[in-house]
Design an enzyme around this catalytic site. Structure first.
Site, PDB file in Angstrom:
ATOM      1  N   ASN A   3       4.550 -11.793  -7.732  1.00 28.66           N
ATOM      2  CA  ASN A   3       4.327 -13.056  -8.697  1.00 28.66           C
ATOM      3  C   ASN A   3       5.761 -13.219  -9.288  1.00 28.66           C
ATOM      4  O   ASN A   3       6.815 -12.499  -9.395  1.00 28.66           O
ATOM      5  CB  ASN A   3       3.335 -12.577  -9.654  1.00 28.66           C
TER       6      ASN A   3
ATOM      7  N   HIS B 122      20.668   5.396 -17.394  1.00 25.58           N
ATOM      8  CA  HIS B 122      21.962   6.217 -17.807  1.00 25.58           C
ATOM      9  C   HIS B 122      21.603   7.383 -18.291  1.00 25.58           C
ATOM     10  O   HIS B 122      20.510   7.501 -18.851  1.00 25.58           O
ATOM     11  CB  HIS B 122      22.793   5.152 -18.746  1.00 25.58           C
TER      12      HIS B 122
ATOM     13  N   ALA C 262      -2.160  -4.309 -16.995  1.00 28.04           N
ATOM     14  CA  ALA C 262      -1.179  -5.071 -17.774  1.00 28.04           C
ATOM     15  C   ALA C 262      -0.512  -4.505 -18.802  1.00 28.04           C
ATOM     16  O   ALA C 262      -1.194  -3.703 -19.975  1.00 28.04           O
ATOM     17  CB  ALA C 262      -1.850  -6.404 -18.063  1.00 28.04           C
TER      18      ALA C 262
ATOM     19  N   ARG D 139       5.300   8.557 -15.266  1.00 33.39           N
ATOM     20  CA  ARG D 139       4.947   9.643 -14.616  1.00 33.39           C
ATOM     21  C   ARG D 139       4.079   9.025 -13.248  1.00 33.39           C
ATOM     22  O   ARG D 139       3.359   8.024 -13.434  1.00 33.39           O
ATOM     23  CB  ARG D 139       3.730  10.455 -15.092  1.00 33.39           C
TER      24      ARG D 139
ATOM     25  N   ARG E 206      -9.503   6.424 -15.431  1.00 32.44           N
ATOM     26  CA  ARG E 206     -10.673   6.879 -14.697  1.00 32.44           C
ATOM     27  C   ARG E 206     -10.384   6.554 -13.193  1.00 32.44           C
ATOM     28  O   ARG E 206      -9.333   6.017 -12.846  1.00 32.44           O
ATOM     29  CB  ARG E 206     -12.020   5.943 -15.061  1.00 32.44           C
TER      30      ARG E 206
END
Length: 168
Positions: free
Chosen positions: A68, A98, A142, A148, A165
């Site tokens: 998008n 950095h 969103a 991770r 979940r």
């Protein structure tokens, strides 16, 4: 061999060209994407300009990928996007940064790949940082910031993102 600065400048020029194309001109968008990445994409690839990228040659997309508008794909470390993936508006895939140490901050760049499995939906405004893998069939809500790995078949949300979940 093209140097780092030249590759960045070429990617900027190519994305400027791509961003002037109308959404309805899928063949031109795919051709310009091929110029940017060096990878031919099939007719199922869809992109709504604008999109921004800093290298291009380290981007790989599967079949039936939708990107998008206003996505930022910083691909110095490499970005692999599987089949049937949707990126919402304003998604940031950031594979570089950095060093944190102030003395080393201007001396170099850290980089690690982002891998997005098949059938993943990345919601609007999500940021995924270097070195992260998103497992197949997962959804990233969103506004999340993913620092991770996210396991397959899960919904992850938040800042930083965590698994909410399992799906399915």
């Amino acid at each position: 061999m093209t140097g780092f600065r030249e590759r960045v400048e070429q990617a900027i020029r190519t994305t400027e060209r791509l961003n002037k194309l109308p959404y309805d001109d899928g063949p031109a968008i795919r051709a310009t994407w091929t110029d940017l990445t060096g990878q031919v994409v099939d007719e199922t690839f869809r992109l709504i300009p604008p999109v921004y990228c800093d290298h291009g040659v380290n981007l790989r997309v599967g079949r039936n990928v939708f990107i998008n508008q206003r996505c930022q794909l910083n691909d110095i470390g490499g970005i692999e996007i599987g089949d049937d993936v949707m990126l919402g508006p304003g998604v940031n895939l950031i594979t570089s940064g950095h060093p944190v140490d102030p003395a080393a901050r201007y001396d170099g760049i850290t980089a690690a790949p982002i891998r997005i499995g098949n059938n993943v939906w990345i919601g609007a405004g999500v940021t995924i940082l270097q070195g992260v893998t998103i497992g197949q069939n997962s959804v990233i809500a969103a506004g999340s910031v993913v620092t991770r790995d996210v396991p397959p078949n899960t919904l992850a949300a938040g800042v930083p993102a965590r698994v909410i979940r399992e799906l399915g």
